[in-house]
Design an enzyme around this catalytic site. Structure first.
Site, PDB file in Angstrom:
ATOM      1  N   ASP A  85       0.829  -1.210   0.000  1.00 54.63           N
ATOM      2  CA  ASP A  85       0.000   0.000   0.000  1.00 54.63           C
ATOM      3  C   ASP A  85       0.863   1.260   0.000  1.00 54.63           C
ATOM      4  O   ASP A  85       0.721   2.128   0.844  1.00 54.63           O
ATOM      5  CB  ASP A  85      -0.933   0.007   1.208  1.00 54.63           C
ATOM      6  CG  ASP A  85      -1.896  -1.161   1.227  1.00 54.63           C
ATOM      7  OD1 ASP A  85      -2.407  -1.454   2.311  1.00 54.63           O
ATOM      8  OD2 ASP A  85      -2.136  -1.778   0.176  1.00 54.63           O
ATOM      9  N   ASP A 124       0.144  -4.208  -3.830  1.00 53.40           N
ATOM     10  CA  ASP A 124      -0.693  -3.023  -4.000  1.00 53.40           C
ATOM     11  C   ASP A 124       0.133  -1.732  -3.974  1.00 53.40           C
ATOM     12  O   ASP A 124      -0.138  -0.820  -3.209  1.00 53.40           O
ATOM     13  CB  ASP A 124      -1.797  -2.972  -2.941  1.00 53.40           C
ATOM     14  CG  ASP A 124      -2.687  -4.198  -2.956  1.00 53.40           C
ATOM     15  OD1 ASP A 124      -2.656  -4.953  -3.952  1.00 53.40           O
ATOM     16  OD2 ASP A 124      -3.426  -4.402  -1.974  1.00 53.40           O
ATOM     17  N   ARG A 151      -4.793  -6.380  -9.227  1.00 55.48           N
ATOM     18  CA  ARG A 151      -5.872  -7.233  -8.754  1.00 55.48           C
ATOM     19  C   ARG A 151      -7.104  -6.355  -8.570  1.00 55.48           C
ATOM     20  O   ARG A 151      -6.990  -5.172  -8.256  1.00 55.48           O
ATOM     21  CB  ARG A 151      -5.505  -7.917  -7.449  1.00 55.48           C
ATOM     22  CG  ARG A 151      -5.337  -6.953  -6.291  1.00 55.48           C
ATOM     23  CD  ARG A 151      -5.005  -7.687  -4.999  1.00 55.48           C
ATOM     24  NE  ARG A 151      -4.983  -6.770  -3.879  1.00 55.48           N
ATOM     25  CZ  ARG A 151      -6.038  -6.447  -3.143  1.00 55.48           C
ATOM     26  NH1 ARG A 151      -7.209  -6.964  -3.415  1.00 55.48           N
ATOM     27  NH2 ARG A 151      -5.942  -5.613  -2.132  1.00 55.48           N
ATOM     28  N   TRP A 184      -9.614  -4.787  -6.547  1.00 56.00           N
ATOM     29  CA  TRP A 184      -9.857  -4.535  -5.130  1.00 56.00           C
ATOM     30  C   TRP A 184     -11.357  -4.389  -4.877  1.00 56.00           C
ATOM     31  O   TRP A 184     -11.861  -4.811  -3.851  1.00 56.00           O
ATOM     32  CB  TRP A 184      -9.088  -3.288  -4.728  1.00 56.00           C
ATOM     33  CG  TRP A 184      -9.183  -2.900  -3.293  1.00 56.00           C
ATOM     34  CD1 TRP A 184      -9.383  -3.734  -2.224  1.00 56.00           C
ATOM     35  CD2 TRP A 184      -9.071  -1.595  -2.759  1.00 56.00           C
ATOM     36  NE1 TRP A 184      -9.393  -3.020  -1.067  1.00 56.00           N
ATOM     37  CE2 TRP A 184      -9.203  -1.688  -1.376  1.00 56.00           C
ATOM     38  CE3 TRP A 184      -8.869  -0.348  -3.320  1.00 56.00           C
ATOM     39  CZ2 TRP A 184      -9.131  -0.588  -0.531  1.00 56.00           C
ATOM     40  CZ3 TRP A 184      -8.796   0.740  -2.484  1.00 56.00           C
ATOM     41  CH2 TRP A 184      -8.925   0.624  -1.114  1.00 56.00           C
TER      42      TRP A 184
END
Length: 145
Positions: free
Chosen positions: A38, A59, A127, A129
């Protein structure tokens, strides 16, 4: 810019693989973001990044903004065992929203610490989310080995 090149904070990051999100809005150029998970939150509105670098594992770029990344260098770090690298996690949950992540004329490459073991891990552009996640590659996207 958030960047850590050593010391206690870096040791904790490496040991815990904790998330540190940089939240920015507007236009940005020549920036470097380093993290493990993140790393860059593209939360809302319109965002433009040019000639920047990002280092991460899971991510790298996440959120629900209309974000464009141009001439970006994306560096894959070694994830934890039994994990994979996921560059984007776009979070659009409304089919009528005009949001998404666009990656234009950018490159993906392993860091020197990941290069030797990169074949042991899977690496993904992204991906979903949320239900209507959207990531687009435009002109000249390259995976460098």
């Amino acid at each position: 810019m958030w960047q850590s090149d050593g010391g206690v904070a870096e040791s904790l990051m490496a040991a815990l693989r904790r998330a540190l999100a940089v939240h920015r809005q507007g236009s940005h150029s020549r920036r470097k973001q380093k993290g493990y998970q993140d790393t860059l939150l593209v939360h809302s509105l319109r965002q433009f990044y040019r000639d920047c670098q990002i280092y991460s594992t899971i991510d790298f770029i996440f959120g629900d903004a209309s974000a464009v990344f141009q001439n970006r260098d994306i560096f894959l770090r070694r994830p934890m065992d039994r994990q994979a690298n996921m560059i984007t996690a776009q979070g659009r949950d409304d089919p009528n929203e005009n949001m998404g992540i666009s990656i234009v004329n950018s490159r993906v490459a392993p860091t020197s610490g990941f290069h030797a073991v990169k074949g042991c891990f899977r690496n993904y552009l992204g991906r979903p989310w949320k239900k209507y996640s959207r990531t687009v590659l435009v002109d000249g996207f390259r995976w460098l080995h």
